[in-house]
Write an enzyme that holds these catalytic residues in place. Structure first.
Site, PDB file in Angstrom:
ATOM      1  N   ASP A 190      61.883 -11.417  99.495  1.00  0.00           N
ATOM      2  CA  ASP A 190      61.343 -12.082  97.978  1.00  0.00           C
ATOM      3  C   ASP A 190      62.476 -13.032  97.686  1.00  0.00           C
ATOM      4  O   ASP A 190      61.889 -14.045  97.009  1.00  0.00           O
ATOM      5  CB  ASP A 190      61.374 -10.604  97.152  1.00  0.00           C
ATOM      6  CG  ASP A 190      60.851 -11.358  95.750  1.00  0.00           C
ATOM      7  OD1 ASP A 190      59.867 -11.851  95.567  1.00  0.00           O
ATOM      8  OD2 ASP A 190      61.790 -11.298  94.747  1.00  0.00           O
ATOM      9  N   GLU A 234      56.688 -10.842 102.906  1.00  0.00           N
ATOM     10  CA  GLU A 234      58.190 -10.771 102.595  1.00  0.00           C
ATOM     11  C   GLU A 234      59.211 -10.498 103.326  1.00  0.00           C
ATOM     12  O   GLU A 234      60.251 -10.819 103.640  1.00  0.00           O
ATOM     13  CB  GLU A 234      58.338 -10.427 100.978  1.00  0.00           C
ATOM     14  CG  GLU A 234      57.500 -11.551 100.076  1.00  0.00           C
ATOM     15  CD  GLU A 234      57.846 -11.027  98.379  1.00  0.00           C
ATOM     16  OE1 GLU A 234      57.797 -11.718  97.625  1.00  0.00           O
ATOM     17  OE2 GLU A 234      57.958  -9.854  98.043  1.00  0.00           O
TER      18      GLU A 234
END
Lengths: 239, 239
Positions: B50, B122
């Site tokens: 992320d 992610e």
């Protein structure tokens, strides 16, 4: 923008303290320029710096705490990457003396304002990434945050063990703990509570005494959390 | 964890589509492992992925839109880096077929769930950074998001020109626009409004017609925004 000798001195001080010397000093100047001073300010740099900081702290926590779940790392980062911490670091670097501020901000003490200091600090990380590369910015951040990352877990543990215990159990799909009074003696400042924290299906119960029910619960939760983390670490393959 | 031939096929497909081949394929497997399948799952990787994604998109937007203020870049990133976009990209890579899910999630269609797909996506970015380095992860993200970044501004412009105009003016400490009806004809579906958007001190007024007052205001604001951006770009030193 021609920095005066005082500013130049402040620039030298910052670069020495962070262990990075700019090849292009206008990048450092821009990072220190608040929007009240010029349209050519540090706002866009701050946007980049914030994301370099977030990644670097994430990676430091990931490496430093190989057994902690994502939720814990995420909270630890939020405690580390915030205006107060950044302003604190900036203050130690005497960043305030180096800022370019508009007259209004100067008069109202903008050089001490946490938001202005924090933004400039983040902008400096971006400025380093442009002056050299991403790795140089990461290295600077690692140096500035090393001690805080190393103590982040303890800081968090002291905060609220009940919450942490609950979150850790939930993350592993385990039943929530049950707290119960085992003993209560005295009253007021003489009071003493013995609380139990029962982890149910895990077959482990911890006990703790304190002067209030709440404090005894927290202490029992902390014991339970320490036990649980050791157990989870033992059960889990290496990171 | 021994991936079956179908999974192996899905892994090959993903790696080909993202243009990155893992040296250590267990990293890819881990990135694709949901917490319902194993304690050794992708949650910690997702935390790192992320932040790599956030930095990379920030930097792409910074470079691609040298004249936009930080607030705009920040909103554009929020539109790009969210569950829907990531799940969309993951779906195009047939990521669902490659996921390791627990029985419950398998039965309830977890391989189609946007949150699960987005988290795995992610986690893959983080896995690449561990398999090679940060730059390799950044390169993969740049490839996957190039088109979306290039069209992010248009997407945002079409959203709400009045809000964008107001924010751009505020960012430059300029007075807010005044909207007024210049002409109104007809009623209901026949109605026609001519609205003016007056930028006051800047000495520029735009006009637009539409079937509703609101639509005419937005159109006039869009004109004004285009003019303002050109003016600010001309006034400002190069990024």
């Amino acid at each position: 923008m021609k920095p005066n000798p005082q500013k130049q001195q402040a620039f030298r001080h910052i670069q020495k303290a962070i262990g990075y010397t700019f090849s292009d000093s206008t990048l450092l100047e821009r990072a220190l320029t608040h929007r009240s001073y010029s349209a050519y300010n540090n706002e866009r740099l701050e946007f980049i710096g914030d994301s370099i900081l977030n990644y670097t702290i994430a990676r430091m926590l990931f490496d430093h705490y190989p057994k902690l779940p994502e939720g814990r790392l995420s909270r630890m980062r939020a405690n580390l990457v915030n205006q107060n911490t950044l302003a604190d670091i900036a203050t130690k670097l005497d960043l305030g003396n180096a800022l370019f501020l508009g007259q209004g901000e100067l008069k109202s003490g903008g050089f001490r304002r946490p938001s202005i200091l924090a933004d400039a600090m983040e902008a400096i990380f971006a400025a380093i990434s442009f002056d050299a590369d991403f790795a140089a910015a990461e290295k600077t951040i690692r140096k500035l945050f090393a001690d805080r990352v190393a103590s982040a877990d303890t800081t968090e543990l002291n905060k609220d063990a009940k919450t942490l215990l609950q979150e850790t159990l939930q993350a592993h799909r385990l039943a929530l703990p049950k707290y119960r009074i085992e003993e209560q003696r005295g009253e007021g400042s003489e009071a003493e509570f013995l609380m139990a924290c029962d982890l149910g299906e895990l077959g482990h119960i911890t006990h703790a005494k304190a002067n209030s029910r709440r404090a005894a619960e927290q202490a029992a939760a902390k014991e339970a959390l320490t036990w649980l983390q050791a157990k989870l670490a033992a059960d889990k393959p290496k990171n």
